[in-house]
Design an enzyme around this catalytic site. Structure first.
Site, mmCIF file in Angstrom:
data_model
loop_
_atom_site.group_PDB
_atom_site.id
_atom_site.type_symbol
_atom_site.label_atom_id
_atom_site.label_comp_id
_atom_site.label_asym_id
_atom_site.label_seq_id
_atom_site.Cartn_x
_atom_site.Cartn_y
_atom_site.Cartn_z
ATOM 1 C CG ASP A 1 -24.525 23.659 13.549
ATOM 2 O OD1 ASP A 1 -25.641 23.229 13.887
ATOM 3 O OD2 ASP A 1 -23.681 22.963 12.966
ATOM 4 C CG HIS B 1 -26.751 19.881 13.998
ATOM 5 N ND1 HIS B 1 -25.790 20.632 13.369
ATOM 6 C CD2 HIS B 1 -26.682 18.649 13.450
ATOM 7 C CE1 HIS B 1 -25.164 19.885 12.473
ATOM 8 N NE2 HIS B 1 -25.686 18.674 12.501
ATOM 9 C CB SER C 1 -23.183 17.281 11.005
ATOM 10 O OG SER C 1 -23.936 18.002 10.087
#
Length: 645
Positions: free
Chosen positions: A157, A194, A410
């Site tokens: 990520d 994120h 996600s």
């Protein structure tokens, strides 16, 4: 969308020198390869660039050698000085060349496939509604508490903010046991924001707000592999390098689970897609890989779209996860598939000698999990918060304790990845295929949604972990088909109760183009559960008719001939949505699949080789806004660590 390119510069003289070397090599290899047209061995976005008159543009390509790389191929690339990178675990080469030179490479006999190094992007009350709390409260055969202890989860990520309190164990030791950057930015923190959120959903602790934001496997170890940059963009090459690292180091860190809350448009068939092939190698080695389905389930007018599953979510061996909207309640009877969650079938394709496309058309996602407006760890001063301050959940004013909410597949993906860590703690002998089968078999079918939207149904951690603990730990490659699968004589009731609601398991599994049901799936060993197989390996196709090979499946398993819209009960009990035979026909007539949407999923190849329809703005729209819901009010943090979780 701004493309993310490697900072590589070529001189005109150097390019001409490289071209002359390749021309010489082509004389050697073209004749030997004349039976295999290069058009079948190169991705369509490269062909489109050359056809648009941009053959001189420098592009970063991924070369998959045929069998073992021939010395002549490596010699040519190395002598060129073209910034070649070798991935030893996957026998892949990454190199920068003019676009028309990539076409030349595809004609070589020692090259299996050439594809563009495409942009990769992120996709975007939890423990109670998923059943994870029930797992912690119920003793099992291996431990009085299942929390992921000892299991390594690799997070590919945008990095992890290791200063956040969510990543400590009860002894105040950091559970992020390794970090490495593959973006070239030279940092492993999370300036985008994120990855920290994703990692905490999979394995965040309960220290903040009295465990209101507890991750699924709250004591698992995290391996931070940073493949997305400070703006949330990455490349195929960066992801491949990270997967290559996992292959080489999985035993050192006991990496049993990989989470990929990212993706790119699925153009090349999974047979050729380098990211899919790397995922398959890891699964064959015993690593469970979870991939986000994508956030392209609707168009700009809110209409349903089908066929927008991302890569590597189009890979059959991956567990592809779509998103559920829980409407902020623990009770599951109001849950539904989030409108933004990408639907199947997969629309990646191969091209035959006549230029005809043959679509994979695989049923995806495999399962769905909560992914709408989830609150969890916020990386300090991250890009998403700076540009969207409303994403801060208002939980705390202290940077190491702040929480934010995001929506997207996600977010759903690490929820499922955390579940796999709990299953592996309960039974370390489980193969990736068994984990996938158990997750689907125990899932809850959601009423009114078809298999191309939800796969087998919504994640049921309590049921999956229950079954994981009952599976024999002495299964091996020599175990015969039809042998007992469980350590008990009678399988438990196929039901789970969460938040005072009892629901029935799906009691089926989704295969490539169909589904299978039958009690034998849970009581008897099927050969496809072993490593090196796919759950669909035993499905025989002939004249549009499916049957099961008895050498792979026992006779207590049956398949269906329709893709169904569920009544909310077991797999196989629902209304016909589309025939399996139509999937075999590749949906090429007009793209319409019934009255419920349109197959669009090839994307549009623009002049610079970027696939549109999967833009960052689309993914971020899901992350920022999600579906409408009565999201639970954020629980404020008092600044004191809770260790009772």
């Amino acid at each position: 969308m701004k493309r993310y390119l490697y900072p590589i510069f070529w001189s005109g003289v150097f390019s001409l020198l490289f071209l002359s070397l390749l021309v010489s090599e082509r004389r050697t290899h073209a004749a030997a390869n004349s039976a295999v047209p290069s058009a079948r061995k190169i991705s369509k976005d490269i062909v489109a660039k050359v056809s648009a008159g941009k053959g001189a543009d420098l592009i970063r390509v991924i070369i998959q050698p045929a069998n073992q790389p021939e010395l002549s191929l490596d010699s040519t690339l190395e002598d060129s000085g073209s910034n070649i990178r070798k991935l030893n675990s996957f026998r892949t080469r990454i190199v920068t060349v003019p676009a028309h030179v990539a076409m030349d490479l595809a004609s070589r006999s020692d090259v299996a496939y050439v594809s563009l190094n495409r942009d990769v992007q992120p996709m975007g009350h939890l423990s109670s509604t998923t059943g994870a709390d029930l797992v912690r409260a119920t003793p099992n055969t291996t431990s009085s508490s299942l929390d992921g202890t000892g299991i390594g989860i690799a997070i590919l990520d945008s990095g992890i903010d290791t200063s956040h309190r969510a990543f400590l164990n009860r002894s105040n030791e950091l559970r992020v046991v390794y970090s490495e950057d593959f973006t070239g930015e030279g940092r492993t923190d999370d300036p985008y924001g994120h990855g920290t959120h994703v990692a905490s959903l999979a394995a965040g602790n309960g220290r903040i707000s009295n465990a209101q934001y507890l991750g699924i496997a709250s004591n698992a170890n995290l391996i931070n592999l940073r493949v997305l940059n400070a703006q949330g963009l990455g490349t195929t090459a960066a992801v491949l390098r990270a997967l290559d690292w996992v292959a080489a180091n999985r035993e050192t860190y006991n990496i049993r689970v990989v989470n990929m809350s990212l993706g790119m448009p699925a153009i090349d068939s999974y047979v050729n897609d380098p990211m899919c092939r790397a995922v398959r190698r890891l699964v064959d080695a015993g690593v469970v890989v979870f991939a986000a389905a994508g956030n392209n389930g609707k168009d700009g007018d809110g209409n349903k779209l089908y066929g927008h599953i991302h890569s590597p979510g189009n890979e059959p061996s991956a567990i592809t996860v779509g998103a559920v909207n829980t409407f902020g309640t623990d009770n599951r009877d109001d849950d539904g598939v989030a409108s933004f969650s990408s639907r199947g079938p997969t629309r990646s394709f191969t091209t035959d000698d006549d230029g005809t496309r043959h679509y994979d058309n695989i049923i995806k996602p495999d399962i769905v999990a909560p992914g709408n407006k989830l609150i969890d760890a916020e990386a300090v001063n991250n890009y998403l918060i700076q540009h969207n301050p409303q994403l801060d959940a208002g939980v705390s004013g202290s940077d190491p304790r702040k929480m934010m909410f995001l929506s997207g597949t996600s977010m759903a993906t690490p929820v499922a990845a955390g579940a796999a860590a709990l299953m592996l703690q309960a039974n370390p002998s489980l193969t990736p295929n068994l984990i996938k089968a158990l997750l689907m078999y125990t899932a809850q079918p959601l009423s009114g949604f078809n298999m191309l939207e939800q796969g087998a149904g919504q994640l049921n951690i309590a049921g999956a972990v229950q079954m994981a603990g009952l599976v024999r730990n002495d299964l091996s490659s020599t175990t015969a088909v039809g042998s007992p699968l469980l350590m008990v004589n009678t399988a438990p009731a196929a039901q789970t109760t969460i938040a005072n609601q009892t629901f029935t398991w799906s009691r089926g599994i989704v295969l490539n183009h169909t589904y299978a049901t039958g009690a034998d799936l849970i009581t008897r060993y099927q050969l496809v559960y072993g490593q090196g197989n796919l759950l669909s390996s035993g499905v025989i196709t002939g004249d549009g008719v499916l049957r099961l090979d008895p050498s792979f499946y026992s006779d207590g398993v049956i398949t269906g001939d329709q893709i169904l819209t569920s009544y909310g009960v077991i797999t196989g009990d629902g209304a016909a949505f589309i025939s399996v035979n139509l999937l075999f026909q590749n949906l090429l007539s007009d793209g319409v699949i019934t009255g419920d949407g349109v197959i669009t999923g090839d994307g549009v190849i623009t002049g610079d080789g970027v696939i549109t329809g999967d833009l960052v703005t689309s993914a971020q729209s899901a992350m920022m806004n999600g579906d409408k819901s009565s999201m639970m009010t954020a629980a404020a943090d008092n600044g004191s660590d809770c260790l009772d979780y």
